[in-house]
Design an enzyme around this catalytic site. Structure first.
Site, PDB file in Angstrom:
ATOM      1  N   THR A  15       0.816  -1.204   0.000  1.00  0.00           N
ATOM      2  CA  THR A  15       0.000   0.000   0.000  1.00  0.00           C
ATOM      3  C   THR A  15       0.826   1.220   0.000  1.00  0.00           C
ATOM      4  O   THR A  15       0.812   2.017   0.897  1.00  0.00           O
ATOM      5  CB  THR A  15      -0.947   0.103   1.155  1.00  0.00           C
ATOM      6  OG1 THR A  15      -1.809  -0.971   1.063  1.00  0.00           O
ATOM      7  CG2 THR A  15      -1.815   1.343   1.052  1.00  0.00           C
ATOM      8  N   THR A  35     -15.265   3.807   8.168  1.00  0.00           N
ATOM      9  CA  THR A  35     -16.345   4.640   8.711  1.00  0.00           C
ATOM     10  C   THR A  35     -15.988   6.111   8.664  1.00  0.00           C
ATOM     11  O   THR A  35     -14.866   6.481   8.403  1.00  0.00           O
ATOM     12  CB  THR A  35     -16.652   4.235  10.161  1.00  0.00           C
ATOM     13  OG1 THR A  35     -15.458   4.375  10.930  1.00  0.00           O
ATOM     14  CG2 THR A  35     -17.137   2.813  10.223  1.00  0.00           C
TER      15      THR A  35
END
EC number: 2.3.1.35
Length: 397
Positions: free
Chosen positions: A180, A397
């Site tokens: 990543t 979230t």
């Protein structure tokens, strides 16, 4: 920050993310020789697969890279590939370049389809605001990063001044062999395709492939280097003096960016630099250094400022390298001092308070002297904290 001749950059907010910039473009006024190194994860994101094919077909004609953050376009099936190609097509339309001259990159949440209406609007806007300033692009590729990551340098080759600029992102899911993390290197050097591929591979092996934040290997990693030749030097070929000069410049950029990624590790409070010295061979040195920086037990010991040297020796032991454990000397070092904690594979008496003082610094060096050869390797990592769990427990979230 130095910008290579002929490159322009843009970064905009296209509303994939709530507030921050999330779409960027790099554009070269002339076609570039390009090379890439991609994730070793078997599960590869659509942009990775797309770019690998483009670089096979058109390594000497790349003019642009388009990147979105917030959605990874990984594990998205056929629609993901359609969307990756559409990103390239839309960018090509807006810039007036061939579609096969555009590379694509994405980073963010896995398993979510790209909101292509937002992406296409973002590409239109980014194409309108291209400039010499790389900062907006650097901001647009960030996810959990807390700071932009850029570095540039200059080198003289054939009497010509050559500039190298690198822009990267990465904070979590960082593990040796590219994870990543995205890195885009631009240079105005003139170099052959063969030389550029070799140069990039050599540099990545000793920079991005030697860092670890959390042991996770991503689906989206890539390092792309673009060389447009506008410096006007004689074309650089492999193994020449010019090759090694450019290698040193590119490698400086990559190493600085790799260290910036580790320093920005999710929840990190400390950086650790592992030095394996006097190893029997370079492969063993790298294996051991990587294993130590990847060990969660070593990471938590560093966080707790605990000189638990046995965890370091154990990590060396399961690295896959073959060596004599009864010859190992181990030291912890920082700006506060240096202390030997093991000799010939066994613990030695040391002052625990002094060790804690050394480990209380922000940058810790772990030095493993193997006394079995002359090879060395360095790897970089960070501690593992409660904050890392908090960040990744609420990532969607």
């Amino acid at each position: 920050m130095f910008t290579p001749r002929g490159f322009k950059f843009a970064g905009v907010h296209c509303k994939i993310k709530r507030k921050r910039k999330d779409l960027g473009i790099i554009f070269s006024e002339v076609p570039c020789v390009a090379a890439g190194v991609f994730t070793t994860n078997v599960v590869k994101a659509a942009p990775v697969i797309y770019d690998m094919e483009i670089l096979k077909k058109n390594p000497n004609g790349i003019k642009a890279v388009v990147v979105n953050s917030g959605v990874a376009n990984a594990c998205t099936g056929e629609q993901g590939m359609i969307n990756a190609r559409r990103m390239a097509e839309k960018t090509a339309e807006e810039l007036g370049v061939p579609v096969e001259s555009v590379l694509v990159s994405s980073t963010g949440v896995i398993g979510v389809q790209l909101p292509m209406d937002k992406v296409e609007n973002g590409i239109e806007e980014a194409a309108r605001v291209l400039s010499n300033d790389p900062l907006p692009f650097a901001e647009a590729i960030m996810t959990t990063d807390t700071k932009v990551k850029m570095h540039s340098t200059k080198v003289m080759i054939d009497g010509k001044e050559i500039t190298v600029l690198g822009i990267a992102k990465g904070s979590g899911m960082i593990h040796p062999n590219m994870a990543t993390m995205l890195s885009f290197i631009t240079t105005d050097a003139k170099i052959s395709e063969e030389a550029l591929k070799k140069l990039l591979k050599l540099s990545v092996d000793d920079s991005y492939n030697m860092i670890d934040v959390d042991g996770d290997t991503s689906t989206n990693d890539m390092v792309i280097v673009l060389a447009n030749g506008l410096a006007g030097n004689t074309t650089i070929q492999p193994e020449t003096d010019g090759f090694w000069k450019l290698y040193e410049a590119v490698h400086e950029v990559n190493q600085v960016l790799a260290e910036k990624i580790v320093e920005d590790g999710e929840g990190a409070t400390k950086v650790m630099e592992v030095h394996v010295i006097n190893a029997p061979d370079i492969k063993s040195a790298r294996l051991i250094a990587r294993s130590i920086v990847s060990s969660n037990l070593v990471k938590t010991a560093i966080y707790g400022e605990d000189a638990n040297w046995g965890r370091v020796i154990a990590a060396a032991g399961y690295s896959g390298a073959t060596f004599d454990p009864e010859k190992l000397d181990l030291f912890f070092e920082s700006e506060a001092g240096r202390i030997k904690v093991a000799e010939n594979g066994q613990g030695v008496s040391f002052d625990e308070e002094e060790a804690k003082k050394i480990l209380s610094e922000k940058k810790i060096r772990i030095i493993l002297d193997m006394k079995q050869g002359k090879e060395t390797a360095k790897a970089w990592g960070c501690d593992l904290t409660e904050k890392y769990v908090e960040i990744n427990g609420r990532y969607r979230t």
